[in-house]
Design an enzyme around this catalytic site. Structure first.
Site, PDB file in Angstrom:
ATOM      1  N   TYR A 170     -59.397 -32.825   2.034  1.00 53.71           N
ATOM      2  CA  TYR A 170     -58.013 -33.376   2.486  1.00 53.71           C
ATOM      3  C   TYR A 170     -57.292 -32.669   3.680  1.00 53.71           C
ATOM      4  CZ  TYR A 170     -53.324 -35.565   4.393  1.00 53.71           C
ATOM      5  OH  TYR A 170     -52.360 -35.824   5.040  1.00 53.71           O
ATOM      6  N   GLU A 223     -47.269 -41.987   4.459  1.00 48.95           N
ATOM      7  CA  GLU A 223     -45.745 -41.458   4.440  1.00 48.95           C
ATOM      8  C   GLU A 223     -44.508 -42.083   3.816  1.00 48.95           C
ATOM      9  OE1 GLU A 223     -45.781 -37.929   4.691  1.00 48.95           O
ATOM     10  OE2 GLU A 223     -47.715 -37.965   5.656  1.00 48.95           O
ATOM     11  N   TRP A 267     -47.854 -36.377  -2.700  1.00 47.51           N
ATOM     12  CA  TRP A 267     -48.628 -37.133  -1.753  1.00 47.51           C
ATOM     13  C   TRP A 267     -49.890 -36.322  -2.680  1.00 47.51           C
ATOM     14  CZ3 TRP A 267     -49.232 -39.446   2.351  1.00 47.51           C
ATOM     15  CH2 TRP A 267     -50.137 -39.548   2.540  1.00 47.51           C
TER      16      TRP A 267
END
Length: 199
Positions: free
Chosen positions: A26, A48, A56
């Site tokens: 990522y 988000e 995350w």
């Protein structure tokens, strides 16, 4: 002492990006790269929001399931979701099953669908001018900025939910509106090529 680490591949990267293989991919291929397209940015706004209060990494590992559950994050499709879809999503163990966030995602799609210039244009209108240099350490990376606070207020005024200033800044980081890769990180300044959403 910097917040860079040398990965197994010999490349220096932001320390958080070397935490797991998922983060490394990522960090190296998505985070901080300029991202455009209404559906692409709707996906990031939604993820988000779901990340709020969670890691995350949790969201990243569930992203494929999220994409399937939310029909590829196509704004027009999600905007048409019904109470039956909410029930379906609440029963989907592959995603984060939070009613408030699920309902916000659907509501946000409906708001985004009505934006005259589209979501991408709206969000990018709040991107700050590029910095002269990247931050040297995580201590120089803010949690929010004037621009993210302004973006959050504008989104809330239009009816968006789960879009506070901190979430807005995380969105800016993730989509290349700001470049918070550290000095010395191997990812090219500016994140390389502009990314666009595809199915």
């Amino acid at each position: 002492m910097t917040d860079l680490v040398i990965g197994a591949d010999g490349s220096p990267r932001c320390a958080w990006g070397a935490g797991t293989p998922d983060y490394a991919v990522y960090h190296d291929t998505e985070w901080g790269r300029p991202l455009h397209g209404d559906d692409a940015l709707y996906e990031r706004v939604t993820l988000e929001a779901f990340q709020s209060g969670l890691s995350w990494l949790t969201i990243l590992r569930k992203r494929a399931a999220f994409r399937e559950a939310f029909d590829g994050f196509r704004i027009e499709s999600v905007a048409a979701f019904s109470a039956a879809d909410v029930a379906r999503l609440l029963g989907d163990t592959g995603i984060v099953r939070n009613r408030a966030k699920i309902e916000a995602a659907i509501s946000n799609a409906r708001v985004a669908l009505e934006l005259p210039a589209g979501l991408s244009a709206l969000l990018w209108s709040y991107a700050p001018p590029p910095r002269r240099s990247r931050p040297a350490s995580f201590a120089q990376v803010p949690a929010l900025t004037v621009e993210s606070t302004t973006m959050a207020k504008a989104l809330k005024k239009r009816g968006f939910r789960f879009v506070g200033p901190t979430t807005a800044y995380a969105l800016m980081q993730a989509t290349g509106m700001v470049d918070d890769h550290l000095v010395g990180c191997h990812v090219p300044a500016g994140g390389g090529d502009v990314m666009r959403w595809s199915a």
